[in-house]
Design a protein around this motif. Structure first.
Motif, mmCIF file in Angstrom:
data_model
loop_
_atom_site.group_PDB
_atom_site.id
_atom_site.type_symbol
_atom_site.label_atom_id
_atom_site.label_comp_id
_atom_site.label_asym_id
_atom_site.label_seq_id
_atom_site.Cartn_x
_atom_site.Cartn_y
_atom_site.Cartn_z
ATOM 1 N N THR A 67 38.968 42.284 42.192
ATOM 2 C CA THR A 67 40.382 42.433 41.871
ATOM 3 C C THR A 67 41.061 41.069 41.782
ATOM 4 O OG1 THR A 67 41.043 42.553 44.195
ATOM 5 C CG2 THR A 67 40.480 44.639 43.087
ATOM 6 N N TRP A 68 42.217 41.067 41.116
ATOM 7 C CA TRP A 68 43.028 39.854 41.065
ATOM 8 C C TRP A 68 43.364 39.410 42.487
ATOM 9 C CZ3 TRP A 68 47.847 38.839 43.014
ATOM 10 C CH2 TRP A 68 48.478 37.693 42.559
ATOM 11 N N TRP A 69 43.641 40.385 43.344
ATOM 12 C CA TRP A 69 43.995 40.093 44.736
ATOM 13 C C TRP A 69 42.849 39.381 45.454
ATOM 14 C CZ3 TRP A 69 48.118 39.497 47.474
ATOM 15 C CH2 TRP A 69 48.033 39.472 48.851
ATOM 16 N N GLN A 83 42.773 35.808 44.398
ATOM 17 C CA GLN A 83 43.883 35.083 45.031
ATOM 18 C C GLN A 83 43.564 34.753 46.481
ATOM 19 O OE1 GLN A 83 47.816 36.685 44.495
ATOM 20 N NE2 GLN A 83 48.589 35.635 46.277
ATOM 21 N N THR A 84 42.989 35.690 47.228
ATOM 22 C CA THR A 84 42.678 35.413 48.639
ATOM 23 C C THR A 84 41.625 34.313 48.758
ATOM 24 O OG1 THR A 84 41.032 37.184 48.820
ATOM 25 C CG2 THR A 84 43.305 37.729 49.426
#
Length: 69
Positions: free
Chosen positions: A31-33, A36-37
């Motif tokens: 995921t994009w998330w 990002q993390t």
């Protein structure tokens, strides 16, 4: 000497490859998330994710790590 995952190197490699976080997420099946993390350093990608990132960015896995003394 040890190796440590390097969020700044991930960001540099991703931007040098002309990919957005969304592009990298799609290419790695994450995921994009998650991307990002990883870039914020609040999570470290696992082995399968590291291989997928390196493949998507066209670099060796070693390029995602920095050496520490």
């Amino acid at each position: 000497m040890s190796l440590r995952f390097s969020p700044p190197d991930l960001i540099r490699l991703r931007t040098d490859a002309g990919k957005s976080r969304d592009d990298l997420a799609r290419a790695t099946g994450r995921t994009w998330w998650a991307v990002q993390t990883w870039e914020l350093g609040s999570a470290v990608p696992g082995g399968d994710s590291l291989a997928a990132i390196a493949d998507a960015l066209g670099c060796p896995i070693d390029d995602l790590f920095t050496k520490e003394d």
